[in-house]
Scaffold this active site. Sequence first.
Site, PDB file in Angstrom:
ATOM      1  CD  GLU A 146      -2.256  -1.269   2.839  1.00  0.00           C
ATOM      2  OE1 GLU A 146      -2.036  -0.350   3.569  1.00  0.00           O
ATOM      3  OE2 GLU A 146      -3.153  -2.129   3.067  1.00  0.00           O
ATOM      4  CE  LYS A 200       4.923   4.968   7.031  1.00  0.00           C
ATOM      5  NZ  LYS A 200       4.570   6.273   7.548  1.00  0.00           N
ATOM      6  CG  ASP A 203       3.827  12.375   5.003  1.00  0.00           C
ATOM      7  OD1 ASP A 203       3.840  12.095   6.404  1.00  0.00           O
ATOM      8  OD2 ASP A 203       4.722  13.108   4.786  1.00  0.00           O
ATOM      9  CE1 TYR A 210      -3.473   2.919   8.277  1.00  0.00           C
ATOM     10  CE2 TYR A 210      -3.355   4.495   6.700  1.00  0.00           C
ATOM     11  CZ  TYR A 210      -3.144   4.375   7.987  1.00  0.00           C
ATOM     12  OH  TYR A 210      -2.806   5.248   8.977  1.00  0.00           O
ATOM     13  CE  LYS A 218       9.084   6.859   7.663  1.00  0.00           C
ATOM     14  NZ  LYS A 218       8.748   7.997   8.053  1.00  0.00           N
ATOM     15  CB  CYS A 250      13.635  47.812  -3.250  1.00  0.00           C
ATOM     16  SG  CYS A 250      12.424  47.128  -4.462  1.00  0.00           S
ATOM     17  CB  CYS A 278      11.515  51.046  -6.362  1.00  0.00           C
ATOM     18  SG  CYS A 278      11.468  50.387  -4.636  1.00  0.00           S
ATOM     19  CB  CYS A 304      10.547  47.401  -0.843  1.00  0.00           C
ATOM     20  SG  CYS A 304      10.452  48.721  -1.786  1.00  0.00           S
ATOM     21  CB  CYS A 339       7.941  49.568  -4.679  1.00  0.00           C
ATOM     22  SG  CYS A 339       8.727  48.114  -5.242  1.00  0.00           S
TER      23      CYS A 339
HETATM   24  S1  IVH Z   1      -0.845   0.133   8.706  1.00  0.00           S
HETATM   25  C1  IVH Z   1      -0.160  -1.749  12.763  1.00  0.00           C
HETATM   26  N1  IVH Z   1      -0.996   1.511   6.275  1.00  0.00           N
HETATM   27  O1  IVH Z   1       2.055   5.311   8.978  1.00  0.00           O
HETATM   28  C2  IVH Z   1       0.027  -1.040  11.306  1.00  0.00           C
HETATM   29  N2  IVH Z   1      -0.154   2.806   8.222  1.00  0.00           N
HETATM   30  O2  IVH Z   1       4.411   4.487  10.804  1.00  0.00           O
HETATM   31  C3  IVH Z   1      -0.836   0.350  11.387  1.00  0.00           C
HETATM   32  N3  IVH Z   1       0.316   5.049   7.276  1.00  0.00           N
HETATM   33  O3  IVH Z   1       0.481   5.352  12.092  1.00  0.00           O
HETATM   34  C4  IVH Z   1      -0.434   1.238  10.214  1.00  0.00           C
HETATM   35  N4  IVH Z   1      -0.430   4.934   5.205  1.00  0.00           N
HETATM   36  O4  IVH Z   1      -0.233   6.847  10.259  1.00  0.00           O
HETATM   37  C5  IVH Z   1      -0.659   1.687   7.869  1.00  0.00           C
HETATM   38  N5  IVH Z   1      -1.178   2.075   4.087  1.00  0.00           N
HETATM   39  C6  IVH Z   1      -1.046   2.296   5.482  1.00  0.00           C
HETATM   40  C7  IVH Z   1      -0.301   3.707   5.865  1.00  0.00           C
HETATM   41  C8  IVH Z   1      -0.076   3.787   7.233  1.00  0.00           C
HETATM   42  C9  IVH Z   1       0.182   5.629   6.097  1.00  0.00           C
HETATM   43  C10 IVH Z   1       0.823   5.831   8.719  1.00  0.00           C
HETATM   44  C11 IVH Z   1      -0.134   5.693   9.902  1.00  0.00           C
HETATM   45  C12 IVH Z   1       0.672   5.009  10.939  1.00  0.00           C
HETATM   46  C13 IVH Z   1       2.153   5.386  10.423  1.00  0.00           C
HETATM   47  C14 IVH Z   1       2.948   4.184  10.963  1.00  0.00           C
END
Ligand code: IVH
Length: 668
Positions: free
Chosen positions: A113, A115, A117, A225, A312, A406, A409, A424, A430
Amino acid sequence: MATENIPQRITELRAILEEYNYNYYVLSQPVVSDIEFDMLMKELEKLEAENPGFFDPNSPTQRVGSDLNKEFEQVRHQYPMLSLSNSYSEEELRDFDQKIRKLTDQKFEYVCELKYDGTSISLRYKNGMLNKAITRGDGTFGDDVTANVRTIKSIPLKLKRTDFPEEFEIRGEILLPFAEFERINQEREEEGEALFANPRNAASGTLKSQKSSVVAERKLDAYFYFLLGENLPDDGHLENLQAAKSWGFKISPDTEKCANIDEVIAFIRKWNLKRFDLPVATDGIVIKVNSLNLQQYLGSTAKSPRWAIAYKYKAEQAATTLLSVSYQVGRTGAVTPVANLEPVLLAGTTVKRASLHNADIIKNLDLHLGDTVYVEKGGEIIPKITGVDASSRHPMASPVVFIKNCPECETALIRNEGEAAHYCPNEDGCPPQIKGKMEHFIGRKAMNIDGLGTETIDLLYSEGLIRNIADLYDLQKEQISRLERLGDKSAERILKSLDESRMVPFEKVLFALGIRFVGETVAKILTNRLINIETIEAASLEELTAIDEIGGRIAESVRAYFSNPKNVQLIERLKEKGLQMQIDEASLANRSDKLSGLSIIISGTFEKNSRDDLKKMIEQNGGKNVSSISKNTNYLLAGSNIGPSKLEKAEKLNIPIISEDDFLKMID
Ligand code: IVH
């Protein structure tokens, strides 16, 4: 409508509107026009207000939020919210795979999946209804943010179908899309508020806002998720997510099953750059064992599960050469340094420029012309310089020194104490400041002048036809029509729109003047309180700061604006041109000081007036709207469906509770 049909119609409208929301926010496939949607919503609002007995917190009408202050209650998570262990290389992923294979001989699959942010959330559903929304907190206890979460349109309040477990939890990530992040920061800049550093901070800040109406305005989104509960539909994690999708949850369309770690690695490589095309921020990939049975067998450490790992991505970085630094002057006179770089490919796009923000950043980087610099794309869209390779610097390289004058001007720049930016001060001489002010003046939220845009303003300015906003109203048709790419038609349109702008309400005119820190909200407060431009012009620092919500910084900026004779002259000219310089007759007629000195809190839904109208009435009659009950509150104006805790608190503090009719009598 016959009384017996009312509950039926309410149920029907709720179902229709939820379906439209689902199509719009979850599937991104709108099925009706905004107008049609609004009309049905209005019908439902009216029926609910007239029939308070049918109140339902999960009704689509409740997604607008409220601005009542409330401390978040701490709630224990039914299942602790663990975090994930991180990995940064393919090798670490192969180790993860090996560890699992040592623990089991069983054949299994992974699910990959994105991740996301943002900020994580856990939702509890009971009998298909959203029951509680809890933040991660410390993993054991989180904040109850249900009221805020209800306003997020892609989160179902009521589930579709019937094959969901009676009780379950679903976890996901709340996100602020890039576009919305930019919009909010732009708005904050105009209002003189601190900017959010990135979409993640903006999302978590918003989710923790004390006003759910603020949350409703910011278009948060959410992807889910993780499904937890006793009677889940399937042993497969992905299969469960698919079921959740059928109940109305937004599940990432980019989740995939992988037969082995090689396929996982291929997935990771595929998304390395592709993820930058998404409308929301991602910082890696999450790899999970699909079978819940196997998940359970593998178990968790105190901190994270053994059946999942996060990969990551390294922040995309590239090395390039700093060619020069140029300086941009904005509408307010703030000078922003920009690095011009040897073009370099970064995260799928060619980067030629990077923001340097201010003089301190240049100094801390010890930047020299010709330096090899490292640029990075973070959560922000504009890349930044994160480091310098001083070892490869030419011994004769000259340091980057922030300009003293500036670039537009020549005026000497100033830097106010405690502020990072250089300004400025030549506000009315300006060019970019003048043009910037005009662009702001004609903007949609200000005077809303049709047909005029940045380019036309540029043309009119370089032709010497306009030097300030008042000059716009002196323009003649021939002066415009003979300009490049304009003609009679455009000239007529511009003049007509300028003419019509004489009717634009005073609060917008005040905003349009572009006084520093006087954004839309502040302009509304000032006009409401001080009624006309003369009073605002004459108001002292003390008088200004005595107004609720007007702080020292705003007051000083207003004073500074009106102590400049050129601005006073400008306003005189705008008055002569017929612009609105006081609040309209109707608002004036409705004013009184009957509520002077009284603090009133509004709660619940009302029959005769909307809450916003009631709030306006409080202000127009000299009263003060407050958002939380304290011993200093004078009245609780209570409608139907008011929460029991609020009533209880009012009673405890002996605060008189008044109805809508009582209130109307007070101000009549
Ligand atoms: S699973 C026990 N799936 O990442 C597993 N987390 O570092 C629980 N996050 O606290 C998390 N995308 O806020 C999972 N596809 C994804 C995610 C995800 C983002 C975040 C989430 C979690 C943190 C873990």
